[in-house]
Motif scaffolding. Structure first.
Motif, PDB file in Angstrom:
ATOM      1  N   VAL A 103      -7.229  -4.819   7.542  1.00 24.09           N
ATOM      2  CA  VAL A 103      -6.279  -4.335   8.548  1.00 24.09           C
ATOM      3  C   VAL A 103      -5.027  -3.741   7.912  1.00 24.09           C
ATOM      4  CG1 VAL A 103      -7.111  -5.982  10.268  1.00 24.09           C
ATOM      5  CG2 VAL A 103      -5.125  -6.569   8.854  1.00 24.09           C
ATOM      6  N   HIS A 104      -4.905  -3.827   6.591  1.00 25.13           N
ATOM      7  CA  HIS A 104      -3.745  -3.281   5.884  1.00 25.13           C
ATOM      8  C   HIS A 104      -4.128  -1.968   5.209  1.00 25.13           C
ATOM      9  CE1 HIS A 104      -1.356  -6.882   6.474  1.00 25.13           C
ATOM     10  NE2 HIS A 104      -2.434  -7.580   6.151  1.00 25.13           N
ATOM     11  N   GLY A 105      -3.424  -0.928   5.547  1.00 25.07           N
ATOM     12  CA  GLY A 105      -3.693   0.379   4.963  1.00 25.07           C
ATOM     13  C   GLY A 105      -3.197   0.476   3.535  1.00 25.07           C
ATOM     14  N   PRO A 106      -3.651   1.505   2.819  1.00 22.65           N
ATOM     15  CA  PRO A 106      -3.236   1.691   1.431  1.00 22.65           C
ATOM     16  C   PRO A 106      -1.723   1.806   1.264  1.00 22.65           C
ATOM     17  CG  PRO A 106      -4.918   3.302   2.045  1.00 22.65           C
ATOM     18  CD  PRO A 106      -4.582   2.524   3.264  1.00 22.65           C
ATOM     19  N   GLU A 107      -1.040   2.415   2.236  1.00 17.75           N
ATOM     20  CA  GLU A 107       0.412   2.566   2.128  1.00 17.75           C
ATOM     21  C   GLU A 107       1.104   1.220   2.123  1.00 17.75           C
ATOM     22  OE1 GLU A 107      -1.388   4.013   4.641  1.00 17.75           O
ATOM     23  OE2 GLU A 107      -1.581   6.012   3.778  1.00 17.75           O
ATOM     24  N   HIS A 108       0.640   0.309   2.974  1.00 21.21           N
ATOM     25  CA  HIS A 108       1.242  -1.025   3.032  1.00 21.21           C
ATOM     26  C   HIS A 108       0.981  -1.796   1.743  1.00 21.21           C
ATOM     27  CE1 HIS A 108       1.393  -5.345   4.501  1.00 21.21           C
ATOM     28  NE2 HIS A 108       2.627  -4.913   4.543  1.00 21.21           N
ATOM     29  N   LEU A 109      -0.234  -1.712   1.233  1.00 20.44           N
ATOM     30  CA  LEU A 109      -0.569  -2.414  -0.007  1.00 20.44           C
ATOM     31  C   LEU A 109       0.228  -1.857  -1.188  1.00 20.44           C
ATOM     32  CD1 LEU A 109      -4.392  -2.810   0.524  1.00 20.44           C
ATOM     33  CD2 LEU A 109      -2.635  -4.571   0.740  1.00 20.44           C
ATOM     34  N   LEU A 110       0.428  -0.545  -1.229  1.00 24.18           N
ATOM     35  CA  LEU A 110       1.260   0.054  -2.281  1.00 24.18           C
ATOM     36  C   LEU A 110       2.724  -0.352  -2.134  1.00 24.18           C
ATOM     37  CD1 LEU A 110      -0.273   3.619  -2.661  1.00 24.18           C
ATOM     38  CD2 LEU A 110      -0.296   1.759  -4.341  1.00 24.18           C
ATOM     39  N   ALA A 111       3.184  -0.510  -0.899  1.00 20.74           N
ATOM     40  CA  ALA A 111       4.567  -0.952  -0.675  1.00 20.74           C
ATOM     41  C   ALA A 111       4.763  -2.382  -1.188  1.00 20.74           C
ATOM     42  CB  ALA A 111       4.921  -0.856   0.810  1.00 20.74           C
ATOM     43  N   VAL A 112       3.788  -3.236  -0.973  1.00 24.25           N
ATOM     44  CA  VAL A 112       3.870  -4.610  -1.487  1.00 24.25           C
ATOM     45  C   VAL A 112       3.829  -4.597  -3.011  1.00 24.25           C
ATOM     46  CG1 VAL A 112       2.661  -6.826  -1.601  1.00 24.25           C
ATOM     47  CG2 VAL A 112       2.957  -5.675   0.604  1.00 24.25           C
ATOM     48  N   GLU A 113       2.953  -3.787  -3.591  1.00 24.53           N
ATOM     49  CA  GLU A 113       2.893  -3.648  -5.048  1.00 24.53           C
ATOM     50  C   GLU A 113       4.249  -3.183  -5.587  1.00 24.53           C
ATOM     51  OE1 GLU A 113       0.893  -0.334  -7.759  1.00 24.53           O
ATOM     52  OE2 GLU A 113      -0.611  -1.634  -6.821  1.00 24.53           O
ATOM     53  N   HIS A 114       4.844  -2.201  -4.935  1.00 28.06           N
ATOM     54  CA  HIS A 114       6.154  -1.690  -5.338  1.00 28.06           C
ATOM     55  C   HIS A 114       7.210  -2.801  -5.248  1.00 28.06           C
ATOM     56  CE1 HIS A 114       9.384   1.224  -5.894  1.00 28.06           C
ATOM     57  NE2 HIS A 114       9.987   0.657  -4.864  1.00 28.06           N
TER      58      HIS A 114
END
Length: 147
Positions: A103-114
């Motif tokens: 349910v988490h898009g790539p943008e959200h996962l990249l934001a968490v990584e950032h």
């Protein structure tokens, strides 16, 4: 649950990469790793500590693709992947145990990584991993990055 995200932690600077395979199988993981690590300096890919999940069964092929050694740790000895276990603990601030990552898009996962890469860490003398990583890349000698 069939959703997953990977945790790759560079050991010197604690830089995090979060590959997000849409399925939990070896081929999908291989493709996600290739895509997420394509811009990562090869000198920092040695070695990768791997767990013993079924999706990691293609570790020899992945090692060849990334030109990196892979060490398969003993699942009863979590201390063998201390940086990953610590990072997984930090991720619980964003994703509780049992989260459905589909349910988490790539943008959200990249934001968490950032966010993780820009979060000061005590082990790094309160510097964020991204700052230390960038300084290491900018240095003339990356020999200090080798295991």
């Amino acid at each position: 649950m069939s959703s997953a995200i990977g945790t790759l932690v560079e050991r010197k600077a604690r830089m995090v990469r979060r590959p997000h395979p849409p399925r939990r199988d070896g081929e999908t993981l291989h493709e996600a790793l290739k895509a997420r690590m394509a811009d990562f300096p090869p000198v920092l890919l040695r070695p990768i500590t791997w767990d013993q999940g079924t999706e990691t069964g293609r570790h020899l092929e992945i090692a060849e693709t990334l030109n990196a050694k892979i060490y398969v740790y003993d699942s009863r000895l979590a201390w063998q992947r201390g940086s990953n276990e610590n990072t997984n603990g930090l991720l619980r601030d964003y994703f509780p145990q049992g989260t459905d990552f589909s349910v988490h898009g790539p943008e959200h996962l990249l934001a968490v990584e950032h966010a993780l890469n820009n979060r000061p860490r005590r082990v790094l003398e309160d510097r964020p991993p991204a700052d230390l990583f960038n300084a290491l890349l900018a240095s003339e000698s990356q020999s200090g990055l080798r295991p």
